[in-house]
Write an enzyme that holds these catalytic residues in place. Structure first.
Site, short mmCIF file in Angstrom:
data_model
loop_
_atom_site.label_atom_id
_atom_site.label_comp_id
_atom_site.label_asym_id
_atom_site.label_seq_id
_atom_site.Cartn_x
_atom_site.Cartn_y
_atom_site.Cartn_z
N CYS A 105 -7.77 -28.75 32.31
CA CYS A 105 -6.44 -28.52 32.87
C CYS A 105 -6.16 -27.02 32.98
CB CYS A 105 -5.39 -29.26 32.03
SG CYS A 105 -3.79 -29.39 32.82
N GLU A 109 -9.76 -34.94 25.99
CA GLU A 109 -9.43 -34.85 24.55
C GLU A 109 -8.33 -35.82 24.14
OE1 GLU A 109 -8.25 -33.03 26.81
OE2 GLU A 109 -6.41 -31.97 26.28
N HIS A 163 -7.67 -34.94 31.15
CA HIS A 163 -7.78 -34.55 29.73
C HIS A 163 -8.66 -35.48 28.90
CE1 HIS A 163 -4.54 -31.45 29.53
NE2 HIS A 163 -4.20 -32.04 30.67
#
Lengths: 224, 84
Positions: free
Chosen positions: A86, A196, A194
């Site tokens: 991002c 994560e 994302h």
């Protein structure tokens, strides 16, 4: 144990989650600070999401000049795996480690959704644990997420297999549905969604995100 | 104090979603004469001391290396501000 650095800039939001993902993937997370120029000897680097420096000027534009970025650029050019998520992707583009740039989503709104991606290159340092053509599900959340580059650059990215992830259902107007790309060497990868946030059952849409970080571990073992 | 103005615009071939949104709002407010809107950025750089060509060249360099991203933007003007 492999040590993977996570850089915190003023305005980073997802640095803790990125460090957690690194830990859950089986590596030791090392927190790095934007104002230092040392990478503390880490084996790989993650530039996390957020709004570093408030996205002033352009997203990622001011972070590019942070002291640590000189070391990140040197490490990337030496082959160290670097992942930009991002805002981290935007920083890698502003640093000229990756091609193109991000502008506002076509609908001008912040988007937050679980997004299906297709893996287009399963050979990079951050995607080798996926199968070519595999579809994965990870969260997407941003305002300036529309990937843009001129036609010759897009043709070059496609021709050299440097499109790593493509949106299945383009959410934001990105050229040629591109969600993530790599450099010529395949050690630097950036993407807007994302990984994560998809690393533990019960928290997020699944665990497809773990593959990114495990890929780095595999790449590090292969190069050791 | 002298002032340098730097103007940056999104490249013509790149869709400018902000300009498009503004263009869509104008007719709703009765401004019907404008066919299109593009939105850019204006920077004002204040200069200590005497204005000279060297300083202007520094501003041009900053404009192309920092204030704009050549992938998506053009520097359309770097000039001294008129005395007000």
């Amino acid at each position: 144990m492999a040590r993977i650095g996570v850089v915190t800039f003023p305005g980073s939001l997802d640095d803790r989650d990125a460090a957690r993902a690194v830990r859950l993937a089986g590596a030791e997370p090392v927190r790095l600070w934007h104002a230092e120029d040392s990478l503390a000897g880490v084996d790989a680097v993650v530039l996390p999401g957020g709004f570093s420096y408030g996205d002033y000027l352009r997203a990622g534009a001011i972070s590019r000049f942070a002291p640590i970025m000189g070391s990140v650029v040197d490490a990337a050019n030496a082959g160290v795996p670097v992942l930009g998520i991002c805002n981290g992707f935007q920083i890698l583009c502003e640093s000229h480690l990756l091609a193109g740039a991000m502008v506002k989503n076509t609908q001008l709104t912040f988007l937050c959704t679980d997004q299906v991606l297709r893996v287009e290159n399963a050979q990079t340092a951050w995607s080798n644990q996926f199968a070519q053509g595999q579809e994965i599900l990870i969260p997407l959340k941003n305002q300036d997420g529309q990937f843009i580059a001129d036609e010759p650059t897009l043709d070059e990215l496609e021709g050299e297999g440097r499109v790593v992830f493509r949106y299945v259902g383009n959410p934001n107007g990105s050229r040629r549905d591109i969600a993530g790309i790599t450099n010529a060497r395949g050690n630097v990868v950036g993407l807007m969604p994302h990984p994560e946030h998809a690393v533990e059952d019960g928290f997020g849409p699944g665990t497809d995100g773990l593959g990114f970080f495990r890929s780095a571990l595999t790449a590090l073992l292969a190069s050791a | 104090m002298a002032r340098i103005v730097v103007e940056v615009m999104p490249k013509p071939e790149i869709l400018d979603p902000q300009g498009k949104a503004v263009a869509g709002a104008l007719p709703r407010l009765g401004f019907t004469e404008f066919a299109a809107v593009r939105q850019g950025k204006r920077f004002e750089l204040d200069v200590e001391g005497e204005p000279n060509e060297e300083v202007l060249e520094q501003a041009r360099k900053a404009a192309s290396e920092v204030l704009s991203n050549p992938v998506i933007e053009d520097v359309v003007s770097v000039h001294w501000a008129r005395e007000s």
